[in-house]
Scaffold this motif. Structure first.
Motif, PDB file in Angstrom:
ATOM      1  N   ARG A   1      54.129  66.326 103.785  1.00 11.37           N
ATOM      2  CA  ARG A   1      53.044  65.536 104.392  1.00 11.37           C
ATOM      3  C   ARG A   1      53.050  64.107 103.862  1.00 11.37           C
ATOM      4  O   ARG A   1      52.781  63.159 104.605  1.00 11.37           O
ATOM      5  N   HIS A   2      53.358  63.942 102.557  1.00 12.52           N
ATOM      6  CA  HIS A   2      53.391  62.592 101.990  1.00 12.52           C
ATOM      7  C   HIS A   2      54.523  61.759 102.586  1.00 12.52           C
ATOM      8  O   HIS A   2      54.336  60.577 102.893  1.00 12.52           O
ATOM      9  N   LEU A   3      55.703  62.365 102.761  1.00 12.90           N
ATOM     10  CA  LEU A   3      56.820  61.640 103.389  1.00 12.90           C
ATOM     11  C   LEU A   3      56.438  61.216 104.815  1.00 12.90           C
ATOM     12  O   LEU A   3      56.744  60.098 105.252  1.00 12.90           O
TER      13      LEU A   3
ATOM     14  N   GLU B   1      41.510  75.587 111.765  1.00 10.61           N
ATOM     15  CA  GLU B   1      40.432  74.814 111.123  1.00 10.61           C
ATOM     16  C   GLU B   1      39.836  73.841 112.119  1.00 10.61           C
ATOM     17  O   GLU B   1      40.544  73.315 112.984  1.00 10.61           O
ATOM     18  N   VAL B   2      38.528  73.617 111.968  1.00 11.50           N
ATOM     19  CA  VAL B   2      37.848  72.552 112.706  1.00 11.50           C
ATOM     20  C   VAL B   2      37.233  71.632 111.662  1.00 11.50           C
ATOM     21  O   VAL B   2      36.484  72.093 110.796  1.00 11.50           O
ATOM     22  N   THR B   3      37.564  70.353 111.714  1.00 16.58           N
ATOM     23  CA  THR B   3      37.029  69.432 110.701  1.00 16.58           C
ATOM     24  C   THR B   3      35.575  69.075 111.005  1.00 16.58           C
ATOM     25  O   THR B   3      35.109  69.198 112.141  1.00 16.58           O
ATOM     26  N   GLU B   4      34.862  68.624 109.978  1.00 12.60           N
ATOM     27  CA  GLU B   4      33.505  68.115 110.176  1.00 12.60           C
ATOM     28  C   GLU B   4      33.578  66.846 111.040  1.00 12.60           C
ATOM     29  O   GLU B   4      34.593  66.156 111.048  1.00 12.60           O
ATOM     30  N   VAL B   5      32.484  66.538 111.715  1.00  9.39           N
ATOM     31  CA  VAL B   5      32.445  65.366 112.598  1.00  9.39           C
ATOM     32  C   VAL B   5      32.762  64.105 111.789  1.00  9.39           C
ATOM     33  O   VAL B   5      32.138  63.843 110.757  1.00  9.39           O
ATOM     34  N   GLY B   6      33.752  63.343 112.231  1.00  2.00           N
ATOM     35  CA  GLY B   6      34.107  62.073 111.598  1.00  2.00           C
ATOM     36  C   GLY B   6      35.009  62.184 110.380  1.00  2.00           C
ATOM     37  O   GLY B   6      35.474  61.176 109.842  1.00  2.00           O
ATOM     38  N   GLU B   7      35.288  63.416 109.941  1.00  2.00           N
ATOM     39  CA  GLU B   7      36.019  63.665 108.684  1.00  2.00           C
ATOM     40  C   GLU B   7      37.520  63.785 108.954  1.00  2.00           C
ATOM     41  O   GLU B   7      37.943  64.627 109.745  1.00  2.00           O
ATOM     42  N   ARG B   8      38.335  62.965 108.284  1.00  2.00           N
ATOM     43  CA  ARG B   8      39.789  63.016 108.504  1.00  2.00           C
ATOM     44  C   ARG B   8      40.500  64.043 107.641  1.00  2.00           C
ATOM     45  O   ARG B   8      41.609  64.463 107.974  1.00  2.00           O
ATOM     46  N   MET B   9      39.911  64.427 106.501  1.00  4.51           N
ATOM     47  CA  MET B   9      40.591  65.343 105.587  1.00  4.51           C
ATOM     48  C   MET B   9      40.288  66.801 105.953  1.00  4.51           C
ATOM     49  O   MET B   9      39.152  67.149 106.258  1.00  4.51           O
ATOM     50  N   THR B  10      41.322  67.652 105.878  1.00  3.21           N
ATOM     51  CA  THR B  10      41.098  69.085 106.098  1.00  3.21           C
ATOM     52  C   THR B  10      40.616  69.729 104.791  1.00  3.21           C
ATOM     53  O   THR B  10      40.790  69.168 103.708  1.00  3.21           O
ATOM     54  N   HIS B  11      40.029  70.912 104.906  1.00  8.15           N
ATOM     55  CA  HIS B  11      39.540  71.611 103.712  1.00  8.15           C
ATOM     56  C   HIS B  11      40.036  73.048 103.639  1.00  8.15           C
ATOM     57  O   HIS B  11      40.003  73.646 102.580  1.00  8.15           O
ATOM     58  N   ILE B  12      40.455  73.602 104.774  1.00  8.02           N
ATOM     59  CA  ILE B  12      40.784  75.023 104.815  1.00  8.02           C
ATOM     60  C   ILE B  12      42.303  75.246 104.854  1.00  8.02           C
ATOM     61  O   ILE B  12      42.859  75.946 104.027  1.00  8.02           O
ATOM     62  N   CYS B  13      42.994  74.617 105.800  1.00  9.19           N
ATOM     63  CA  CYS B  13      44.418  74.930 106.000  1.00  9.19           C
ATOM     64  C   CYS B  13      45.314  74.177 105.015  1.00  9.19           C
ATOM     65  O   CYS B  13      46.454  74.584 104.781  1.00  9.19           O
ATOM     66  N   ALA B  14      44.818  73.092 104.431  1.00  9.64           N
ATOM     67  CA  ALA B  14      45.614  72.326 103.475  1.00  9.64           C
ATOM     68  C   ALA B  14      44.707  71.417 102.660  1.00  9.64           C
ATOM     69  O   ALA B  14      43.623  71.040 103.112  1.00  9.64           O
ATOM     70  N   LYS B  15      45.143  71.093 101.434  1.00 15.60           N
ATOM     71  CA  LYS B  15      44.434  70.117 100.596  1.00 15.60           C
ATOM     72  C   LYS B  15      45.196  68.796 100.687  1.00 15.60           C
ATOM     73  O   LYS B  15      46.387  68.789 100.959  1.00 15.60           O
TER      74      LYS B  15
ATOM     75  N   CYS C   1      45.197  66.423 102.799  1.00 14.11           N
ATOM     76  CA  CYS C   1      45.804  66.430 104.128  1.00 14.11           C
ATOM     77  C   CYS C   1      44.925  65.630 105.079  1.00 14.11           C
ATOM     78  O   CYS C   1      43.761  65.971 105.296  1.00 14.11           O
ATOM     79  N   ASP C   2      45.491  64.536 105.612  1.00 17.96           N
ATOM     80  CA  ASP C   2      44.760  63.601 106.463  1.00 17.96           C
ATOM     81  C   ASP C   2      45.238  63.793 107.904  1.00 17.96           C
ATOM     82  O   ASP C   2      46.393  63.517 108.213  1.00 17.96           O
ATOM     83  N   VAL C   3      44.343  64.257 108.771  1.00 17.86           N
ATOM     84  CA  VAL C   3      44.764  64.539 110.151  1.00 17.86           C
ATOM     85  C   VAL C   3      45.140  63.270 110.915  1.00 17.86           C
ATOM     86  O   VAL C   3      45.810  63.348 111.939  1.00 17.86           O
TER      87      VAL C   3
ATOM     88  N   VAL D   1      48.067  57.088 127.058  1.00 15.07           N
ATOM     89  CA  VAL D   1      48.124  55.627 127.054  1.00 15.07           C
ATOM     90  C   VAL D   1      48.903  55.064 125.868  1.00 15.07           C
ATOM     91  O   VAL D   1      49.193  53.871 125.825  1.00 15.07           O
ATOM     92  N   ASP D   2      49.235  55.926 124.892  1.00 19.62           N
ATOM     93  CA  ASP D   2      49.950  55.411 123.725  1.00 19.62           C
ATOM     94  C   ASP D   2      50.612  56.576 122.980  1.00 19.62           C
ATOM     95  O   ASP D   2      50.126  57.710 123.037  1.00 19.62           O
ATOM     96  N   GLU D   3      51.730  56.283 122.328  1.00 21.44           N
ATOM     97  CA  GLU D   3      52.352  57.224 121.391  1.00 21.44           C
ATOM     98  C   GLU D   3      52.528  56.486 120.072  1.00 21.44           C
ATOM     99  O   GLU D   3      53.111  55.400 120.046  1.00 21.44           O
ATOM    100  N   VAL D   4      51.996  57.074 118.990  1.00 20.06           N
ATOM    101  CA  VAL D   4      51.947  56.357 117.712  1.00 20.06           C
ATOM    102  C   VAL D   4      52.308  57.301 116.558  1.00 20.06           C
ATOM    103  O   VAL D   4      52.281  58.516 116.703  1.00 20.06           O
ATOM    104  N   ASP D   5      52.601  56.689 115.382  1.00 22.60           N
ATOM    105  CA  ASP D   5      52.956  57.477 114.201  1.00 22.60           C
ATOM    106  C   ASP D   5      51.741  57.866 113.364  1.00 22.60           C
ATOM    107  O   ASP D   5      51.805  58.781 112.550  1.00 22.60           O
ATOM    108  N   ASP D   6      50.648  57.109 113.499  1.00 21.77           N
ATOM    109  CA  ASP D   6      49.385  57.523 112.883  1.00 21.77           C
ATOM    110  C   ASP D   6      48.248  57.038 113.780  1.00 21.77           C
ATOM    111  O   ASP D   6      48.466  56.215 114.678  1.00 21.77           O
ATOM    112  N   VAL D   7      47.042  57.585 113.552  1.00 20.77           N
ATOM    113  CA  VAL D   7      45.913  57.228 114.431  1.00 20.77           C
ATOM    114  C   VAL D   7      44.772  56.597 113.633  1.00 20.77           C
ATOM    115  O   VAL D   7      43.605  56.683 114.019  1.00 20.77           O
TER     116      VAL D   7
END
Lengths: 280, 280
Positions: B31-33, B81-95, B97-99, B115-121
């Motif tokens: 994930r870091h790479l 997993e479903v993240t909390e509203v507005g929250e980018r970090m997961t808590h269940i499937c990985a630590k 970890c930024d979606v 409308v776009d293809e990108v490497d991060d959002v």
């Protein structure tokens, strides 16, 4: 019918003729007897082979939080169906099935406090309500009985014993609280069989959450259930605890949504869905 | 590491040194790479034994409808997993970890149109977004490989072939559309084994939805996948189709929510969750 099943004892207060009808009813016929107000008692042992179900009804405003709560807590809250907003009829778990009339008993909660117990919720119905139909451990009882495991509450003509535990559910938004469990006393030499049979149907709570010493999960007095009736535990038997679809009532009491309707514990919906179709 | 696994072929365009790092990375290191922008390619074959995941991000306004859609369509949309509203970090499937950064590729949709293809959002992130992390069939590939079943797309260094089918999903509120499937060519004498191994992990799509003739599920030309790359189907092999977590993209294209973010097909999140923990 194939295998001969032992007949459950008639619950107190139920008319003998109606009981006889319920014992031979299809799920649709049972729902009609309940809808007509003729049967208002626990449903354990009725329509063996068909899934029974718990209920929680919430306003649309709280529905996302509860749906996410159920997704995070599939053991106490395995969802069989979620109705469309304002819609009383189910489409997936049963046909000709009205969630406002077809449970034998309901509880009304305002701000987390139970304010009424009623036989139907027609007068409480609102256009913004969503019904969550949740699997019930009564569903796998017929397989346990087939395997020679006595369901003590059935043979004693009582409601199953249910307890509030110290097992915290995974919270979701405004919804949080502890797990409620149902308890069945099982002879030591049948415990593994009971785990394996129930574990094969996760959609109706699946395998037990605890076996043995009640204090481990925060139950102080096994003789005093928080919901339902006490049942006898004989020498050589161990109490086995399954996650219970009354858990949403503990969540409602803890999370205090402005309005909620649940079924009365043990007074379940009898669906058209066969247990066998919920396996795997 | 126990059993020796065949090394997947390097996807085109990936730096050889980074590929070597990815082949030996833990999920967190992978994930870091990816987060650092070093790897932007399909993830099939990486971190064997760990679950990989699909993504759909929707505004809170559409989140209830999608969560209900997933509840009604667990085969294409098994939620991890479903993240909390507005929250980018997961808590269940990985630590750690930024979606918004840890998938190797993303697609942006407005009113159902990409409308776009990108490497991060990161630049597209909003405080009202909810991320749905959905199981991926790449997860069970390591068990299929262990069982001696070749994953053709791995050995060819390609993305898996994915197709839009005529299999309608159960709609929920504003969400409706058809199932997307992934395809793997399997020799006839390994088909049953492939069904049984994948069927044991329903949280990553489980058993196939179709085996054989592609036209039965509305696929006109097996050589022209709607997503991913074509792969060779050799004589004596049958195409086997699994429900695919790209299905939410077909739902978005059909249902046209005002805004949605998905992963790029085949460019998955590598989670910390072991496949074995998703069984049963």
């Amino acid at each position: 019918m194939g295998i001969e099943m032992p007949v459950p004892a008639k619950p107190e207060g139920v008319d003998a003729e109606v009981w006889e009808q319920m014992l031979h009813a299809t799920p649709a016929e049972a729902r009609h007897l309940i809808r007509e107000g003729k049967f208002a008692a626990p449903t354990s042992g009725l329509c063996p082979g068909y899934a029974q179900a718990n209920l929680i009804i919430l306003p649309r405003e709280q529905a996302y939080d509860f749906l996410l709560f159920a997704q995070r807590n599939p053991k106490p809250c395995p969802i069989l169906e979620v109705t469309e907003v304002g819609e009383r009829m189910t489409h997936i778990c049963a046909k000709d099935c009205d969630v406002a009339t077809d449970f034998p008993g309901y509880r009304i909660y305002k701000d987390g406090v139970m304010v009424d117990e009623v036989d139907d919720v027609v007068d409480y119905w609102r256009d913004d309500l969503v019904a969550f139909i949740i699997g019930c451990s009564f569903s796998f009882e017929s397989e346990l009985i087939e395997a020679g495991i006595e369901m003590r509450h059935n043979t004693q003509g009582r409601n199953v014993s249910m307890y509030l535990t110290n097992l915290a559910c995974e919270p979701a938004g405004s919804m949080s609280g502890n797990t409620v469990v149902s308890m069945r006393p099982i002879p030591y030499d049948q415990v593994v069989k009971a785990v394996q049979i129930s574990g094969a149907i996760p959609k109706v709570h699946g395998a037990p959450v605890h076996i043995g010493d009640p204090s481990v999960i925060g139950i102080k007095d096994i003789a005093k259930p928080d919901f339902g009736d006490p049942v006898d535990i004989n020498p050589g038997e161990v109490p086995v605890f399954w996650a219970c679809g009354v858990t949403p009532q503990s969540i409602v009491m803890n999370s205090k949504p402005p309005f909620a309707i649940t079924h009365a514990p043990g007074y379940m919906l009898i669906t058209d869905t066969k247990n066998v179709d919920l396996k795997g």
